[in-house]
Design a protein around this motif. Structure first.
Motif, PDB file in Angstrom:
ATOM      1  N   ARG A  51       0.851  -1.191   0.000  1.00 57.14           N
ATOM      2  CA  ARG A  51       0.000   0.000   0.000  1.00 57.14           C
ATOM      3  C   ARG A  51       0.885   1.238   0.000  1.00 57.14           C
ATOM      4  NH1 ARG A  51       0.217   2.522   4.782  1.00 57.14           N
ATOM      5  NH2 ARG A  51       0.961   1.331   6.569  1.00 57.14           N
ATOM      6  N   TRP A  52       0.335   2.308  -0.513  1.00 55.34           N
ATOM      7  CA  TRP A  52       1.031   3.587  -0.575  1.00 55.34           C
ATOM      8  C   TRP A  52       0.507   4.518   0.510  1.00 55.34           C
ATOM      9  CZ3 TRP A  52       4.736   5.058  -4.230  1.00 55.34           C
ATOM     10  CH2 TRP A  52       4.965   4.139  -5.258  1.00 55.34           C
ATOM     11  N   GLU A  53       1.359   5.444   0.920  1.00 54.24           N
ATOM     12  CA  GLU A  53       0.975   6.469   1.889  1.00 54.24           C
ATOM     13  C   GLU A  53       1.179   7.822   1.229  1.00 54.24           C
ATOM     14  OE1 GLU A  53       2.397   7.811   6.368  1.00 54.24           O
ATOM     15  OE2 GLU A  53       3.101   5.917   5.546  1.00 54.24           O
ATOM     16  N   ASP A  54       0.139   8.637   1.203  1.00 52.01           N
ATOM     17  CA  ASP A  54       0.215   9.949   0.571  1.00 52.01           C
ATOM     18  C   ASP A  54       0.631  10.984   1.612  1.00 52.01           C
ATOM     19  OD1 ASP A  54      -0.025  12.259  -0.899  1.00 52.01           O
ATOM     20  OD2 ASP A  54      -2.085  11.874  -1.536  1.00 52.01           O
ATOM     21  N   SER A  61       6.816   9.592  -1.132  1.00 52.58           N
ATOM     22  CA  SER A  61       5.657   8.736  -0.879  1.00 52.58           C
ATOM     23  C   SER A  61       6.129   7.380  -0.382  1.00 52.58           C
ATOM     24  CB  SER A  61       4.848   8.539  -2.160  1.00 52.58           C
ATOM     25  OG  SER A  61       4.389   9.768  -2.643  1.00 52.58           O
ATOM     26  N   HIS A  63       6.053   3.588   0.195  1.00 48.02           N
ATOM     27  CA  HIS A  63       5.384   2.416  -0.371  1.00 48.02           C
ATOM     28  C   HIS A  63       5.678   1.270   0.586  1.00 48.02           C
ATOM     29  CE1 HIS A  63       4.609  -0.197  -4.222  1.00 48.02           C
ATOM     30  NE2 HIS A  63       3.706  -0.387  -3.280  1.00 48.02           N
ATOM     31  N   ALA A  93       1.897   9.321  -4.566  1.00 46.55           N
ATOM     32  CA  ALA A  93       1.454   8.006  -4.101  1.00 46.55           C
ATOM     33  C   ALA A  93       0.396   7.447  -5.043  1.00 46.55           C
ATOM     34  CB  ALA A  93       0.885   8.111  -2.690  1.00 46.55           C
ATOM     35  N   SER A  94       0.478   6.156  -5.272  1.00 49.69           N
ATOM     36  CA  SER A  94      -0.538   5.476  -6.080  1.00 49.69           C
ATOM     37  C   SER A  94      -1.768   5.231  -5.213  1.00 49.69           C
ATOM     38  CB  SER A  94       0.019   4.138  -6.581  1.00 49.69           C
ATOM     39  OG  SER A  94      -0.995   3.405  -7.233  1.00 49.69           O
ATOM     40  N   THR A  95      -2.919   5.200  -5.828  1.00 49.04           N
ATOM     41  CA  THR A  95      -4.145   4.891  -5.098  1.00 49.04           C
ATOM     42  C   THR A  95      -4.453   3.398  -5.161  1.00 49.04           C
ATOM     43  OG1 THR A  95      -5.468   5.367  -7.063  1.00 49.04           O
ATOM     44  CG2 THR A  95      -5.139   7.177  -5.491  1.00 49.04           C
ATOM     45  N   VAL A  96      -3.672   2.658  -5.935  1.00 50.07           N
ATOM     46  CA  VAL A  96      -3.884   1.221  -6.095  1.00 50.07           C
ATOM     47  C   VAL A  96      -3.187   0.477  -4.953  1.00 50.07           C
ATOM     48  CG1 VAL A  96      -3.501  -0.761  -7.609  1.00 50.07           C
ATOM     49  CG2 VAL A  96      -3.977   1.488  -8.594  1.00 50.07           C
ATOM     50  N   THR A  97      -3.894  -0.415  -4.298  1.00 46.61           N
ATOM     51  CA  THR A  97      -3.284  -1.235  -3.251  1.00 46.61           C
ATOM     52  C   THR A  97      -3.124  -2.663  -3.746  1.00 46.61           C
ATOM     53  OG1 THR A  97      -5.429  -1.733  -2.280  1.00 46.61           O
ATOM     54  CG2 THR A  97      -4.248   0.147  -1.370  1.00 46.61           C
TER      55      THR A  97
END
Length: 145
Positions: A51-54, A61, A63, A93-97
């Motif tokens: 998961r990413w953290e914004d 970011s 990851h 950050a990506s919104t894809v987990t």
């Protein structure tokens, strides 16, 4: 301008061909040998969660990854141990987990801990067949691993 493009294309082609040359052995796998020499632990793991953290604009970011060790080449990490690590990326950050879930990766570290480990570029990466072959030649399977 055209000669520069031709030189760049030739360098790229030469680099790609060099990656598959048998006589290069360990380096043919694409991993620099010094990554394994200077670390205490070197192992393969399969990612089961990421998961990413914004952190907002103009910030790195994080990851975050969670994985399970599947083979240890060097050090005290054992098969089936869980490892958590984070890599800071200089991009939004990506919104894809869980996009990386299922990926087989290598990790080099000096830590063996239950806490999340921070890894830099080159200290982890995808493990593909050529790299796995090179690793198996460099680190033959040992008893108890």
């Amino acid at each position: 301008m055209r000669p520069l493009k031709a030189i760049a294309a030739a360098a790229l082609l030469f680099g790609l061909l060099g990656c598959h040359t048998q006589k290069l052995g360990w380096r043919a796998g694409g991993l620099k040998e010094d990554y394994t020499v200077d670390c205490k632990h070197f192992f393969l793991a399969r990612i089961f969660e990421d998961r990413w953290e914004d952190k907002g604009p103009n910030q790195y970011s994080p990851h975050h990854f969670k994985a399970t060790v599947v083979r240890s080449f060097k050090g005290s990490w054992k098969c089936s141990e869980r490892v958590a690590f984070v890599h800071y990326v200089d991009s939004p950050a990506s919104t894809v987990t869980n996009a990386a879930a299922g990926s087989l990766i290598y990790i080099t570290t000096n830590k063996h801990t239950d806490a999340e480990i921070t890894v830099d570029a080159g200290e982890f990466g995808n493990c593909y067949p050529e790299l796995l072959d090179a690793l198996e030649r460099k680190y033959p399977e040992r008893e108890g691993r």
